[in-house]
Design an enzyme around this catalytic site. Structure first.
Site, PDB file in Angstrom:
ATOM      1  CB  CYS A  93      -0.893  -0.029   1.239  1.00  8.59           C
ATOM      2  SG  CYS A  93      -1.875   1.477   1.449  1.00  8.59           S
ATOM      3  CB  CYS A  99      -0.216   2.137   5.733  1.00 10.09           C
ATOM      4  SG  CYS A  99      -1.017   0.629   5.135  1.00 10.09           S
ATOM      5  CB  CYS A 152      -5.152  -0.546   2.631  1.00  9.61           C
ATOM      6  SG  CYS A 152      -3.892  -0.819   3.889  1.00  9.61           S
ATOM      7  CB  CYS A 157      -3.818   3.422   5.799  1.00 12.97           C
ATOM      8  SG  CYS A 157      -3.884   3.080   4.023  1.00 12.97           S
ATOM      9  CB  CYS A 177      -9.527  -3.831 -11.424  1.00 12.54           C
ATOM     10  SG  CYS A 177      -9.178  -2.592 -12.666  1.00 12.54           S
TER      11      CYS A 177
HETATM   12 ZN    ZN Z   1      -2.678   1.111   3.606  1.00 17.50          ZN
END
Ligand code: ZN
Length: 188
Positions: A106, A109, A154, A157, A177
């Site tokens: 990510c 984070c 995610c 975060c 996607c």
């Molecule tokens: Zn994250």
């Protein structure tokens, strides 16, 4: 890992208020049904592709920041996708052509979300994956277009990553996607 109340709140905090009432988080599809042995192996051995000493999140403990704080640590395109649920223009991400072995984390984070072994060329112009790292993404229903589609975030975060569809390759038939700008690639 089931969604905890803390995880839910962290994700809910990232959702614009106008959509907050429609929030319907649930388990990611890959976590809901048993996977084939080969896919399960790909999903659970992702740590072997992490570069040595990589600065990644090793915990899914919620990371909560204000919008002002996010603006300081993300560039405008990352902020638009991760915190405003924007979509990058197709074909613009260098990650579309990324073929090396490694882990996709990510951009907000550094929580690992996908690996090179999960990636396939969907031809859509967005980095695409047929499965994801277990328990690191959570779903919510997206009502922005008429056809209902599944948007995922995610879990650490709450950042918006992309949408999952059921027209991917076998054996999962899933197509995660993802906005390339919401990911950072760490070569193994
Ligand atoms: Zn994250």
């Amino acid at each position: 890992m089931p969604l905890t109340r803390r995880t839910f709140l962290a994700t809910a905090a990232a959702v614009p208020l106008s959509f907050g009432a429609l929030l319907a988080l649930r388990r990611a599809p890959a976590d809901a049904a048993p996977m084939s042995g080969a896919v399960e192996e790909i999903r659970t051995t992702w740590r072997t592709l992490l570069p040595k000493g990589a600065a990644v999140s090793t915990t899914t403990e919620p990371l909560v920041r204000s919008n002002d704080e996010w603006k300081k640590v993300l560039d405008p395109k990352q902020y638009d996708v991760l915190r405003q649920e924007g979509t990058e223009y197709p074909g613009t991400s260098p990650l579309n052509n990324e073929k090396r072995a490694g882990v996709y984390v990510c951009a907000g984070c550094a929580l690992p979300l996908f690996t090179s072994r999960m990636k396939f060329d969907s031809g859509t112009g967005w980095p695409s994956f047929f499965t994801s790292i277990p328990d690191h993404l959570a779903m919510k229903k997206d009502f922005k277009i008429i056809v209902e589609r599944d948007e995922y975030h995610c879990v650490r975060c709450g950042g918006h990553q992309g949408h999952v569809f059921d027209d991917g390759p076998p054996p999962t038939r899933q197509r995660w996607c993802n906005n390339g700008v919401a990911l950072r690639f760490l070569p193994a």
